[in-house]
Design a protein around this motif. Structure first.
Motif, PDB file in Angstrom:
ATOM      1  N   GLY A  62      -9.976  13.958  11.602  1.00  0.00           N
ATOM      2  CA  GLY A  62      -9.860  14.515  10.257  1.00  0.00           C
ATOM      3  C   GLY A  62      -9.084  13.636   9.288  1.00  0.00           C
ATOM      4  O   GLY A  62      -9.061  13.911   8.094  1.00  0.00           O
ATOM      5  N   LEU A  63      -8.459  12.607   9.787  1.00  0.00           N
ATOM      6  CA  LEU A  63      -7.734  11.694   8.891  1.00  0.00           C
ATOM      7  C   LEU A  63      -8.684  10.593   8.432  1.00  0.00           C
ATOM      8  O   LEU A  63      -9.606  10.209   9.156  1.00  0.00           O
ATOM      9  CB  LEU A  63      -6.539  11.081   9.620  1.00  0.00           C
ATOM     10  CG  LEU A  63      -5.459  12.073  10.059  1.00  0.00           C
ATOM     11  CD1 LEU A  63      -4.380  11.349  10.869  1.00  0.00           C
ATOM     12  CD2 LEU A  63      -4.826  12.772   8.845  1.00  0.00           C
ATOM     13  N   ALA A 119      -9.645   6.621   7.062  1.00  0.00           N
ATOM     14  CA  ALA A 119      -9.222   5.269   7.408  1.00  0.00           C
ATOM     15  C   ALA A 119      -7.994   4.870   6.588  1.00  0.00           C
ATOM     16  O   ALA A 119      -7.105   4.171   7.072  1.00  0.00           O
ATOM     17  CB  ALA A 119     -10.373   4.298   7.150  1.00  0.00           C
ATOM     18  N   ASP A 164      -5.651   6.935   5.480  1.00  0.00           N
ATOM     19  CA  ASP A 164      -4.495   7.613   6.078  1.00  0.00           C
ATOM     20  C   ASP A 164      -3.955   6.810   7.262  1.00  0.00           C
ATOM     21  O   ASP A 164      -2.745   6.702   7.466  1.00  0.00           O
ATOM     22  CB  ASP A 164      -4.890   9.010   6.588  1.00  0.00           C
ATOM     23  CG  ASP A 164      -5.248   9.983   5.471  1.00  0.00           C
ATOM     24  OD1 ASP A 164      -4.768   9.795   4.340  1.00  0.00           O
ATOM     25  OD2 ASP A 164      -6.013  10.937   5.751  1.00  0.00           O
ATOM     26  N   GLU A 166      -9.908   0.697   3.061  1.00  0.00           N
ATOM     27  CA  GLU A 166      -8.643   0.153   3.561  1.00  0.00           C
ATOM     28  C   GLU A 166      -8.243  -1.095   2.772  1.00  0.00           C
ATOM     29  O   GLU A 166      -7.077  -1.277   2.414  1.00  0.00           O
ATOM     30  CB  GLU A 166      -8.774  -0.189   5.046  1.00  0.00           C
ATOM     31  CG  GLU A 166      -8.862   1.047   5.950  1.00  0.00           C
ATOM     32  CD  GLU A 166      -9.657   0.785   7.221  1.00  0.00           C
ATOM     33  OE1 GLU A 166     -10.896   0.578   7.094  1.00  0.00           O
ATOM     34  OE2 GLU A 166      -9.060   0.790   8.311  1.00  0.00           O
ATOM     35  N   GLN A 180      -6.543  -0.361  -0.483  1.00  0.00           N
ATOM     36  CA  GLN A 180      -5.254   0.322  -0.445  1.00  0.00           C
ATOM     37  C   GLN A 180      -4.081  -0.626  -0.214  1.00  0.00           C
ATOM     38  O   GLN A 180      -2.917  -0.248  -0.347  1.00  0.00           O
ATOM     39  CB  GLN A 180      -5.282   1.370   0.665  1.00  0.00           C
ATOM     40  CG  GLN A 180      -3.986   2.149   0.765  1.00  0.00           C
ATOM     41  CD  GLN A 180      -4.147   3.335   1.662  1.00  0.00           C
ATOM     42  OE1 GLN A 180      -4.911   4.242   1.359  1.00  0.00           O
ATOM     43  NE2 GLN A 180      -3.488   3.320   2.782  1.00  0.00           N
ATOM     44  N   SER A 221      -2.458   7.192   0.451  1.00  0.00           N
ATOM     45  CA  SER A 221      -3.803   7.229   1.043  1.00  0.00           C
ATOM     46  C   SER A 221      -4.636   8.294   0.338  1.00  0.00           C
ATOM     47  O   SER A 221      -5.861   8.237   0.339  1.00  0.00           O
ATOM     48  CB  SER A 221      -3.716   7.526   2.539  1.00  0.00           C
ATOM     49  OG  SER A 221      -3.108   8.774   2.774  1.00  0.00           O
ATOM     50  N   ARG A 222      -3.967   9.261  -0.230  1.00  0.00           N
ATOM     51  CA  ARG A 222      -4.615  10.280  -1.054  1.00  0.00           C
ATOM     52  C   ARG A 222      -4.126  10.096  -2.486  1.00  0.00           C
ATOM     53  O   ARG A 222      -2.910   9.989  -2.652  1.00  0.00           O
ATOM     54  CB  ARG A 222      -4.253  11.701  -0.570  1.00  0.00           C
ATOM     55  CG  ARG A 222      -4.225  11.868   0.925  1.00  0.00           C
ATOM     56  CD  ARG A 222      -5.614  12.086   1.482  1.00  0.00           C
ATOM     57  NE  ARG A 222      -5.555  12.210   2.942  1.00  0.00           N
ATOM     58  CZ  ARG A 222      -5.465  13.401   3.592  1.00  0.00           C
ATOM     59  NH1 ARG A 222      -5.380  14.517   2.929  1.00  0.00           N
ATOM     60  NH2 ARG A 222      -5.450  13.425   4.912  1.00  0.00           N
TER      61      ARG A 222
END
Lengths: 398, 398, 398, 398
Positions: free
Chosen positions: A28-29, A31, A33, B32, B35, B99-100
């Motif tokens: 549920g996370l 990439a 995260d 990724e 980020q 990440s969010r």
């Protein structure tokens, strides 16, 4: 047709289960995260997933009779943690700077390692030292499973959006106690034995089992609760130098600490950031995410002290106390040092424990984030006195 | 049916093109990749994509007659860069810890802003101040397009795998010169004019156009090449204190600088990390990724000096020099200060330039990473003397 | 009998006078007072006394036809400040760690240098370059005389006993103005000349005299007073980000600045630490010990700006303004950079000025601590934007 | 006529002797020497002289029936070390910034305190608690006597002139052993007792005497010599990570440690800086000025380990080992923690020991700099693992 050894068969089953649990934790996370690194002490989840695989590839597959080709030669350096005996390693503080390999590629790496490890475990001629190393690798992965949760919690806590790992509330559920006050259990001490015994798994730092002389002491029957810790705060706990060790007083002043990590106060009162988002403080839950500094100051305020690790282990042997395991790691007043007669394991895995035996305090028990099969009475967890991002709490002695 | 203003129609076309170019730059990169934040000065690409959208949402949409609901109220703080007039902002050094919202969500945000902006641009009653702000927003986005490339290059350079943004080689292609030595063009100086003129776009810091007295001077007809800079290095350039400003000498000692950023030496000789991976050093290409410190030391070694920004601009007006634009930004020996009569723009956008007028040096021209329509002779780029992650080089004066 | 040259005779008289003044400044201070070093930027007074003698020993005596033996060979390294051309030097920040040589020994060193220098000055065959170096050495010593006072003030300010250098009050005496408000003088600008001219002494950085184009401007007829600066403070000056440059705002936040250096507020109101102990704030005296940051923010608050150094020098040429000299150094908005055609002096003394031409702002005028014969209209003092321990104030332009 | 108590009379004699010894230690040093502070951990000698007097003034004179007026009210803050219970204190790192009070004034302070203390000791009605505090004050002063020497050594070591405290050589004289190799003495362990006993003086941290279980062990009959430590160095000791604890390895890399503190290598070979200037390395003398890091790494290299403090104390009880006292403090592998049943002394003096019980390692024995009457088998000295400026060495166990 040759059969795998019974121990190997049992290990293969455990291997499958433990490895699957790591994946379940990141389910549920995104990439993104899994790439976060919010401080040098906490690693990206992607790194944990890769490093635990690296352990098996490096110490088992590469050393086996018919070693498979390395999945990616660059991984040898990228996913080494601190094993100097294995060669170079990527800088710990820069683990978060690796967008490549991506999470997808790391999951392929896990799959590759799993397939070859299961093939190896089917081998009828595995030596005991190899089986021991596999067991060590699984225990090692379980340690990282706990870190996956504590590190993720820290990563997410840096995001003003306060993301949640799981919707349901869990890590506030354990109950340290109700409002009826804490009771103490008495122990007469004497010449006792502590340390790991028997043929089950134990890290080298839990050995050898040895004799210790203990004076009589008392241990609280449960861990300190949030409500009790709040009483310490309301009594000016963080502002009274006489309650703190000198180094602790300097540290809380420098960093402006006024509450446990993840606590926050606003017009609605106290709340805590959890893996399920921000929730109101549960006064009955065990206080968590406190440093040794805070555990020690609390104990002084409560006219008590922290137990030594020998006292804790003696009490655990009789198992008549609540919350020894599964709530919070419990700070002791024991420094993390070698037991008399301690021998590090041979080879690079001997770097696992012994070289950290300085300026760390021992925590005993286990936490809500510890994999169930990973808790032991003789287990010696250790962190520097200022560490707070583990689920660490306090049980009083006197 | 009312028609959009001709200027608005033209802006709409530009809006579409500029916004699409930002997306084209990140095409092929993973969430990724977008980020990564390798240092406080360099932002995640995801942040650039969001922040440039935030600019339009904050200064145009939110201030329009019929403002759409905010796409996400939290973005107001998360994607503010430094505009104190707009309120709180997320800490620059921690942009990499988000990440969010994920990249997907940021792309939705861009889409939302684009649709509402194009609707706004179709409005027949847009005021000139709004059109000016839209133009400013597009220029702002073009600045961030250059940063997307320079930041990504730095992010990727921290990965031992040396990832490439694009397969084809591009940023080594510009030729500063061959081996025939550099020529100098003579200018007689006198009372000249510099600064932005006319009705085209210019930042407030390029204004007002004003008179400057210049003594006669000479300017090199091309930028310094890698081969020339290597000669400086082989002549002990980084080890000779008499070539360096005092602050520069301390800095290169403290940081162990011995070559431009991204240069590396091994048994195959010198190579440089580029957006296309690591490639052998091209001796003919203009030297890039040097600090003001290094540009100044090189000039002293070459018995020359850096030009002032007025000298550079005068020479650029006659356009008889090669490589003024599109190769590397060229360090000048001018501090970034206000022109006589300078007035910051009104409102929060007035924080754009003026508040950075201290301890920065001016760079002139433009680089291989500058969007084509974004280069101007009067453009004043500025960075601290130690900055090296831009495509920054040097042109000699005397 | 050969006679000393007339210029040499005049220099000998000045030599005697300047050297005696240094001793007069430390009269009444203890050896312990003269050893203090409260920050890397400020040197022990003992060091100033020795270093100014080292200058004459190194650049004159050691290079003369019949050089005397060095007073102490170790002094060559100990009392070099930053001249890399002369060889190694003792770390600046550790000057306060030298109890040996003691003050007594340093005074013997001065005496030794004085005797040999006066003998040298009696020589009938001194070359002009030597006479120039002696003049430079005296100007250099006068610079250190000002530093003796500003450094001592900082050293003493760190002692809770607030020691006084002299009993009588002096450095609060200059009057910047009464309460009648500040007037502005108008200048028409045009093509003017600035820089040192004539045969008198000037540092290399004041040369060459050159042309500058100036737009019309106005300059305040006096320096800003403590009372006026207090009004800025009471109007929230230190808490309003829009008044500050970005770097300045970060700096005052980080360091908690809320008033000029040496100001203190208690139940009796504002007081300032001076070389005569702590005294109540004199509202009419010029504000002093402010950084460029604060000068610039004050000017913005007052709807004015700082002058450029060319504006200041033009105004000084007509001498119709009060307090240009002898009150406080006046921050300008000019970076300390080379004049067009600047040539550093030859040899190690060429390191005197040029190598500091980066990230420093120019101050013009002179202060209450400047030796009288040391002030010049063309004098370019320079310090980093955050420096406050000099007697530095502000005069407004617009 | 009332007579002083016999214990008071004896204390008066000791008071006289101990106080005189402090003055003897600084005899021949200048006021400038006594003001040096080379690092925050090391205080100026002047401060030691004043602080030890402050102890008597604060805890005895000010609390007596007829307290004399304070010698100088400002001294209460200036010369408090860390006793929070007594009020504010001057910042430790800034002790070297106090030129006032001068050494002369501090000597007057000592004289004042001495006269009043001797008058107090002549009082016939002194309570036991007061006599205990006087004894504590004398022990405290003896601790500072050792620090006077170790701090002075560090201060002087920062001066390139390498000043000497005394002409004669002394601190190289103790002999750790000849070239015949080290012997080990065997102890059978069992349930033993350690800690202070009897009515003589002991610090609170040496109490209570308590039982400890020890396994059999061996202890070297002498301390490790310079020659032996050099062999470790020549065998690559400082370059082999497997010999070092993880924290130690990081530390020696960061600080570039390659030899004990004060060792220096040049064309003449190894020399060491001593209180008598720089002298050639004596291979037979005990190695000194090593950190716990280095002691531990040496032991691992020598296939041995450090003793625990209980092992050391048991061996000391039988006194059959050479160099237990008077050579070097001997690092143990015991963290400095409370003994079971430890109670801090009442009042502000209770801050003396207990609040430092974290992240410090215990050293046992005493050094060449320890006042003779100050050494005890139960004495627990403690320093952080990286400290090297004490006379600290190593004795092997296994």
């Amino acid at each position: 047709m040759p059969q795998p050894l019974p121990r190997a068969a049992s290990l293969a089953a455990r291997f499958h289960k433990v490895r699957a649990h790591s994946l379940a934790l990141v389910h549920g996370l995104s990439a993104e995260d899994c790439q976060l690194q919010s401080m040098p002490d906490a690693s990206p989840l992607k790194w944990h997933l890769a490093h635990t695989s690296w352990f098996f590839e490096t110490f088992l597959l590469a050393e086996s009779k018919h070693p498979p080709p390395p999945f990616d030669p660059a991984f040898k350096v990228l996913f080494n943690s601190y094993y100097i005996g294995v060669g170079e390693r990527h800088l710990r503080a820069e683990r978060g700077l690796l967008s490549r390999p991506g999470l997808d590629r790391v999951l392929q790496y896990r799959d590759h390692v799993d397939r070859h490890m299961l093939a190896l475990l089917a081998d009828s001629e595995l030596r005991d030292t190899e089986l021991d190393l596999i067991e060590l690798g699984l225990q090692h992965e379980q340690q990282h499973q706990e870190l996956i949760l504590t590190d993720l919690k820290h990563h997410f806590s840096c995001n003003p959006l306060a993301p949640a790992w799981r919707a349901e509330s869990a890590d506030q559920s354990p109950r340290a106690g109700d409002d009826l006050g804490v009771a103490f259990q008495t122990y007469s001490g004497g010449l006792i034995e502590i340390g790991h015994q028997g043929s089950g798994f134990g890290f080298d730092n839990e050995r050898p089992r040895h004799r210790v002389w203990l004076e009589p002491f008392e241990l609280a029957t449960r861990n300190v609760s949030n409500g009790e810790f709040l009483a310490f705060m309301l009594d000016g706990g963080y502002r009274r130098p006489e309650l703190w060790l000198s180094e602790a007083w300097d540290h809380i002043g420098l960093h402006g600490w006024q509450a446990p990590l993840y606590w926050q106060h606003d017009e609605q009162g106290w709340s805590v950031f959890t893996l399920h988002g921000r929730v109101p403080l549960n006064h009955h839950a065990p206080v968590s995410h406190i440093s040794f500094y805070e555990a020690d100051a609390y104990a002084r305020w409560a006219a008590a002290r922290l137990p030594t690790e020998a006292e804790w282990e003696l009490a655990a042997q009789s198992e008549d106390l609540a919350g020894l395991h599964g709530e919070v790691w419990q700070w002791t007043n024991s420094s993390y040092l070698a037991y008399p007669g301690y021998q590090p394991a041979a080879g690079a895995v001997g770097e696992y424990n012994g070289k950290f035996m300085l300026n760390q305090m021992v925590l005993r028990g286990s936490s809500v984030a510890t994999p169930e099969s990973h808790a032991r009475h003789s287990y010696r967890n250790f962190f520097p006195a200022q560490a707070r991002w583990q689920f660490s709490g306090v049980r009083l002695a006197r």
